[in-house]
Design a protein around this motif. Sequence first.
Motif, PDB file in Angstrom:
ATOM      1  N   VAL A 185       0.868  -1.172   0.000  1.00  0.00           N
ATOM      2  CA  VAL A 185       0.000   0.000   0.000  1.00  0.00           C
ATOM      3  C   VAL A 185       0.909   1.227   0.000  1.00  0.00           C
ATOM      4  CG1 VAL A 185      -1.865   1.195   1.192  1.00  0.00           C
ATOM      5  CG2 VAL A 185      -1.680  -1.301   1.357  1.00  0.00           C
ATOM      6  N   ALA A 186       0.759   2.055  -1.033  1.00  0.00           N
ATOM      7  CA  ALA A 186       1.639   3.217  -1.185  1.00  0.00           C
ATOM      8  C   ALA A 186       0.816   4.500  -1.195  1.00  0.00           C
ATOM      9  CB  ALA A 186       2.435   3.102  -2.480  1.00  0.00           C
ATOM     10  N   PHE A 187       1.310   5.509  -0.483  1.00  0.00           N
ATOM     11  CA  PHE A 187       0.693   6.830  -0.459  1.00  0.00           C
ATOM     12  C   PHE A 187       1.755   7.857  -0.829  1.00  0.00           C
ATOM     13  CE2 PHE A 187      -1.716   4.376   2.641  1.00  0.00           C
ATOM     14  CZ  PHE A 187      -3.020   4.650   2.260  1.00  0.00           C
ATOM     15  N   SER A 188       1.347   8.869  -1.583  1.00  0.00           N
ATOM     16  CA  SER A 188       2.281   9.958  -1.884  1.00  0.00           C
ATOM     17  C   SER A 188       1.509  11.269  -1.978  1.00  0.00           C
ATOM     18  CB  SER A 188       3.046   9.700  -3.187  1.00  0.00           C
ATOM     19  OG  SER A 188       2.165   9.704  -4.285  1.00  0.00           O
ATOM     20  N   ILE A 189       2.226  12.351  -1.670  1.00  0.00           N
ATOM     21  CA  ILE A 189       1.681  13.695  -1.812  1.00  0.00           C
ATOM     22  C   ILE A 189       2.664  14.471  -2.684  1.00  0.00           C
ATOM     23  CG2 ILE A 189       1.109  15.851  -0.633  1.00  0.00           C
ATOM     24  CD1 ILE A 189       0.242  14.225   1.770  1.00  0.00           C
ATOM     25  N   GLU A 190       2.115  15.103  -3.708  1.00  0.00           N
ATOM     26  CA  GLU A 190       2.931  15.880  -4.650  1.00  0.00           C
ATOM     27  C   GLU A 190       2.380  17.291  -4.743  1.00  0.00           C
ATOM     28  OE1 GLU A 190       2.524  13.913  -8.402  1.00  0.00           O
ATOM     29  OE2 GLU A 190       3.599  12.133  -7.750  1.00  0.00           O
ATOM     30  N   THR A 191       3.251  18.207  -5.178  1.00  0.00           N
ATOM     31  CA  THR A 191       2.774  19.545  -5.509  1.00  0.00           C
ATOM     32  C   THR A 191       2.286  19.491  -6.949  1.00  0.00           C
ATOM     33  OG1 THR A 191       4.930  20.257  -6.323  1.00  0.00           O
ATOM     34  CG2 THR A 191       4.420  20.710  -4.004  1.00  0.00           C
ATOM     35  N   ALA A 192       1.452  20.404  -7.300  1.00  0.00           N
ATOM     36  CA  ALA A 192       0.972  20.493  -8.680  1.00  0.00           C
ATOM     37  C   ALA A 192       1.055  21.958  -9.089  1.00  0.00           C
ATOM     38  CB  ALA A 192      -0.449  19.989  -8.794  1.00  0.00           C
TER      39      ALA A 192
END
Length: 183
Positions: A110-117
């Motif tokens: 299970v993978a989670f990521s937060i990125e800027t856009a």
Amino acid sequence: MNTEYFQQDMRSLDLAAEKTFDLAFCALGTFQHMLTNEDAVNCFKSTAKYMSTGSILVVEVSHPQELFNLGDVSAEEWVRELEDGRILSAQWGSPDDIFDPITQVRESNVAFSIETADSDGAEMLESMVQVAYQRMFTAREIDALAMASGAFKVVEFFGSMETEVPVGDVENAYRMVAILQRS
């Protein structure tokens, strides 16, 4: 309809003694965290303490065709834009997941990521990967475990939360939804 949510160990629920429910859900594969037969039977017994005779327990798990690899093993990904503009991605399952055919337990990545856009492109801010242990069940196992609990009997299986999808419909069934009635 008055809805209440509880977050406790399903094997040993401890609610107010006077509480009883006519309908309970164990959705989104949470029952699959019952890794042993003892866990599953205890979950049924524990839930039954707070359900009236004739009431319904809905248990939603992965479809058994995933257990026997009769089709694609589901790897799901969700992408959502947060209020502050960042992008949250979640992926459940991967081709690298390990499956033990004896215990029927899958180690799902299970993978989670937060990125800027922003206009300069996406930049990874934070990510994490964890392993979730989930047991894969067949319809007969759910039925046998419910009977072993002495608390429930299976009255129907469906292939999704839509009742018009039979559990045996390999084209359209993607979940196994067991409808159990309190004995």
